[in-house]
Design a protein around this motif. Structure first.
Motif, PDB file in Angstrom:
ATOM      1  N   ARG A  76     -47.441 -67.481  52.219  1.00  0.00           N
ATOM      2  CA  ARG A  76     -47.352 -66.508  53.268  1.00  0.00           C
ATOM      3  C   ARG A  76     -47.932 -66.731  54.554  1.00  0.00           C
ATOM      4  N   ALA A  77     -49.297 -67.469  54.329  1.00  0.00           N
ATOM      5  CA  ALA A  77     -50.133 -67.711  55.540  1.00  0.00           C
ATOM      6  C   ALA A  77     -49.646 -68.733  56.391  1.00  0.00           C
ATOM      7  N   LEU A  78     -48.968 -69.923  55.438  1.00  0.00           N
ATOM      8  CA  LEU A  78     -48.583 -70.818  56.384  1.00  0.00           C
ATOM      9  C   LEU A  78     -47.001 -70.634  56.986  1.00  0.00           C
ATOM     10  N   GLU A  79     -46.404 -69.746  56.353  1.00  0.00           N
ATOM     11  CA  GLU A  79     -45.140 -69.211  56.951  1.00  0.00           C
ATOM     12  C   GLU A  79     -45.358 -68.385  58.458  1.00  0.00           C
ATOM     13  N   ALA A  80     -46.506 -67.832  58.253  1.00  0.00           N
ATOM     14  CA  ALA A  80     -46.813 -66.876  59.396  1.00  0.00           C
ATOM     15  C   ALA A  80     -47.614 -67.641  60.562  1.00  0.00           C
ATOM     16  N   SER A  81     -48.208 -68.950  60.217  1.00  0.00           N
ATOM     17  CA  SER A  81     -48.679 -69.777  61.177  1.00  0.00           C
ATOM     18  C   SER A  81     -47.844 -71.123  61.400  1.00  0.00           C
ATOM     19  N   ARG A  82     -47.189 -71.545  60.572  1.00  0.00           N
ATOM     20  CA  ARG A  82     -46.863 -72.811  60.741  1.00  0.00           C
ATOM     21  C   ARG A  82     -45.340 -72.725  60.029  1.00  0.00           C
ATOM     22  N   PRO A  83     -44.358 -71.679  60.467  1.00  0.00           N
ATOM     23  CA  PRO A  83     -43.117 -71.984  60.075  1.00  0.00           C
ATOM     24  C   PRO A  83     -42.481 -73.288  59.959  1.00  0.00           C
ATOM     25  N   GLY A  84     -42.436 -74.247  60.957  1.00  0.00           N
ATOM     26  CA  GLY A  84     -41.865 -75.212  61.093  1.00  0.00           C
ATOM     27  C   GLY A  84     -42.328 -76.275  60.050  1.00  0.00           C
ATOM     28  N   TRP A  85     -43.270 -76.242  59.381  1.00  0.00           N
ATOM     29  CA  TRP A  85     -43.770 -77.050  58.154  1.00  0.00           C
ATOM     30  C   TRP A  85     -42.851 -76.802  56.819  1.00  0.00           C
ATOM     31  N   GLN A  86     -42.089 -75.738  56.851  1.00  0.00           N
ATOM     32  CA  GLN A  86     -41.318 -75.267  55.876  1.00  0.00           C
ATOM     33  C   GLN A  86     -42.057 -75.489  54.729  1.00  0.00           C
ATOM     34  N   PRO A  87     -43.178 -74.516  54.251  1.00  0.00           N
ATOM     35  CA  PRO A  87     -43.987 -74.767  52.974  1.00  0.00           C
ATOM     36  C   PRO A  87     -43.319 -74.180  51.756  1.00  0.00           C
ATOM     37  N   ARG A  88     -43.545 -75.314  50.843  1.00  0.00           N
ATOM     38  CA  ARG A  88     -42.717 -75.023  49.621  1.00  0.00           C
ATOM     39  C   ARG A  88     -44.020 -75.247  48.533  1.00  0.00           C
ATOM     40  N   ALA A  89     -43.648 -74.970  47.288  1.00  0.00           N
ATOM     41  CA  ALA A  89     -44.607 -75.288  45.918  1.00  0.00           C
ATOM     42  C   ALA A  89     -43.905 -75.744  44.754  1.00  0.00           C
ATOM     43  N   ALA A  90     -44.324 -76.268  44.137  1.00  0.00           N
ATOM     44  CA  ALA A  90     -43.895 -76.815  42.691  1.00  0.00           C
ATOM     45  C   ALA A  90     -44.969 -77.076  41.827  1.00  0.00           C
ATOM     46  N   TRP A  91     -44.590 -77.578  40.612  1.00  0.00           N
ATOM     47  CA  TRP A  91     -45.805 -77.897  39.699  1.00  0.00           C
ATOM     48  C   TRP A  91     -45.895 -79.171  39.321  1.00  0.00           C
ATOM     49  N   ASP A  92     -47.006 -79.780  39.389  1.00  0.00           N
ATOM     50  CA  ASP A  92     -47.103 -81.214  38.930  1.00  0.00           C
ATOM     51  C   ASP A  92     -47.119 -81.469  37.330  1.00  0.00           C
ATOM     52  N   LEU A  93     -45.794 -81.495  36.862  1.00  0.00           N
ATOM     53  CA  LEU A  93     -45.908 -81.425  35.375  1.00  0.00           C
ATOM     54  C   LEU A  93     -46.115 -82.803  34.634  1.00  0.00           C
ATOM     55  N   ASP A  94     -46.220 -83.867  35.368  1.00  0.00           N
ATOM     56  CA  ASP A  94     -46.389 -85.248  34.914  1.00  0.00           C
ATOM     57  C   ASP A  94     -47.676 -85.725  34.911  1.00  0.00           C
ATOM     58  N   ASN A  95     -48.721 -84.889  35.524  1.00  0.00           N
ATOM     59  CA  ASN A  95     -50.172 -85.439  35.513  1.00  0.00           C
ATOM     60  C   ASN A  95     -51.075 -84.363  35.357  1.00  0.00           C
ATOM     61  N   PRO A  96     -51.328 -84.134  34.082  1.00  0.00           N
ATOM     62  CA  PRO A  96     -52.167 -83.208  33.525  1.00  0.00           C
ATOM     63  C   PRO A  96     -53.799 -83.445  34.067  1.00  0.00           C
ATOM     64  N   PRO A  97     -54.523 -82.494  34.332  1.00  0.00           N
ATOM     65  CA  PRO A  97     -54.120 -80.817  33.873  1.00  0.00           C
ATOM     66  C   PRO A  97     -53.147 -80.205  34.937  1.00  0.00           C
ATOM     67  N   LEU A  98     -52.208 -79.352  34.388  1.00  0.00           N
ATOM     68  CA  LEU A  98     -51.181 -78.878  35.153  1.00  0.00           C
ATOM     69  C   LEU A  98     -51.655 -77.909  36.451  1.00  0.00           C
ATOM     70  N   ARG A  99     -51.204 -78.401  37.570  1.00  0.00           N
ATOM     71  CA  ARG A  99     -51.683 -77.928  38.999  1.00  0.00           C
ATOM     72  C   ARG A  99     -50.433 -77.807  39.733  1.00  0.00           C
ATOM     73  N   PRO A 100     -50.304 -76.757  40.662  1.00  0.00           N
ATOM     74  CA  PRO A 100     -49.082 -76.638  41.756  1.00  0.00           C
ATOM     75  C   PRO A 100     -49.411 -77.688  42.803  1.00  0.00           C
ATOM     76  N   MET A 101     -48.305 -78.015  43.418  1.00  0.00           N
ATOM     77  CA  MET A 101     -48.210 -79.134  44.744  1.00  0.00           C
ATOM     78  C   MET A 101     -47.630 -78.025  45.720  1.00  0.00           C
ATOM     79  N   LEU A 102     -48.245 -78.396  46.902  1.00  0.00           N
ATOM     80  CA  LEU A 102     -47.834 -77.965  47.990  1.00  0.00           C
ATOM     81  C   LEU A 102     -47.005 -78.916  48.895  1.00  0.00           C
ATOM     82  N   ALA A 103     -45.763 -78.632  49.094  1.00  0.00           N
ATOM     83  CA  ALA A 103     -44.858 -79.592  49.855  1.00  0.00           C
ATOM     84  C   ALA A 103     -44.628 -79.025  51.085  1.00  0.00           C
TER      85      ALA A 103
END
Length: 329
Positions: free
Chosen positions: A29-56
């Motif tokens: 939400r914060a990045l969409e408010a300040s930098r919408p051109g970055w098109q922020p997305r999120a996913a989860w790094d399933l292949d490299n434990p421990p499990l953590r999200p990735m910001l794209a």
């Protein structure tokens, strides 16, 4: 040299912590408010434990630049976190989420007709005038503070997003003062240390401090939190729209990702493979098969589903660590 990347691993956000998941929503939400051109997305790094999200992101950025932009967006969103006792312009602040249905209706109408949808998103995540009991609205199930121990939900929800950084750590010449961006960097890119004596919302399972199996009395310990995570989570709450539903003979409040199971509130969230926008994540949270487990949503790229329970601990409430949901038959 500062490393730039289109995909950055968020080491601070554990997959079984409700506070961390809400902070992830708040970051988007914060990045969409300040930098919408970055098109922020999120996913989860399933292949490299421990499990953590990735910001794209659409363009490569350094971690600190992301935190500075998130802090800018957080300051913008925080301007909507104002909770008056009534719809009057000069109304005093409201401390708890216990409006009468009539007042709630006016506040919701005012937000719905405002020019900025962010205000409407926030208010619609907190309450609905159609769900009430004893002339008080039913609060979002994610509200755990109703004045017990002098902890007031709307007081904190108005204060935390506006508080850019926690008080200095240490004393005298050794005191360390953080910037807003540094505070968010700690929450997003580093393991949590929970050094901050700032208000929290009891979304972090670490705040569940009990007497059992303790050699001393935990009530005398000072409560400390991860301020940056709480700030982002307060912003993320606005993504979880609440709606009225018929349950038994009463109209009750339902929230995206939430379900009542034998009168116990459970909150579910997916662990997905491919980068998804905030709107896509909200769609996953609203999917009717989310509570059935990951195989029901495998065609949407969901690898796991996590579930946390709202529990009572004396006069307080907390959320448990989220456990994986097994697919039901």
């Amino acid at each position: 040299m500062t490393e730039l990347g289109r995909s950055l691993r968020l080491e601070g956000l554990e997959p079984d912590n409700l506070l961390a998941f809400l902070a992830l929503l708040g970051l988007l939400r914060a990045l969409e408010a300040s930098r919408p051109g970055w098109q922020p997305r999120a996913a989860w790094d399933l292949d490299n434990p421990p499990l953590r999200p990735m910001l794209a992101l659409a363009t490569p950025q350094a971690a600190m630049a992301i935190c500075e932009s998130a802090a800018e967006g957080a300051a913008t969103l925080a301007g909507h976190y104002d909770f008056p006792q009534s719809a009057d312009d000069d109304a005093k602040p409201q401390s708890d989420l216990n409006y009468t249905p009539a007042v709630a209706r006016k506040l919701l109408q005012r937000a719905a007709t405002s020019r900025d949808s962010r205000s409407a998103h926030l208010w619609s995540a907190l309450m609905c005038d159609a769900s009430a009991k004893d002339n008080k609205i039913e609060a979002t199930p994610l509200c755990l503070l109703f004045g017990q121990g002098h902890q007031h939900f709307l007081d904190r929800l108005a204060t935390v997003p506006r508080t850019e950084a926690p008080p200095p750590r240490g004393r005298g010449k050794k005191a360390v003062t953080l910037t807003a961006a540094e505070t968010l960097h700690e929450a997003l890119f580093e393991p949590w240390s929970r050094h901050d004596p700032t208000p929290a919302f009891r979304w972090d399972p670490a705040e569940d401090v009990r007497y059992a199996l303790r050699a001393d009395d935990p009530s005398s310990e000072k409560s400390t939190t991860q301020h940056g995570a709480n700030r982002l989570a307060a912003l993320g709450l606005a993504a979880l729209t609440a709606t009225p539903v018929q349950r038994g003979r009463r109209v009750r409040l339902q929230v995206l990702g939430g379900a009542f199971e034998r009168n116990v509130f459970a909150f579910y969230w997916p662990i997905w493979k491919e980068p998804a926008s905030l709107a896509s994540i909200r769609a996953l949270l609203s999917h009717p098969d989310l509570i059935k487990g990951p195989s029901e949503l495998a065609h949407l790229g969901v690898a796991e589903v996590r579930r946390t329970l709202r529990i009572g601990v004396g006069k307080f409430m907390n959320f448990t660590r989220a456990e994986p949901v097994e697919t039901t038959a």
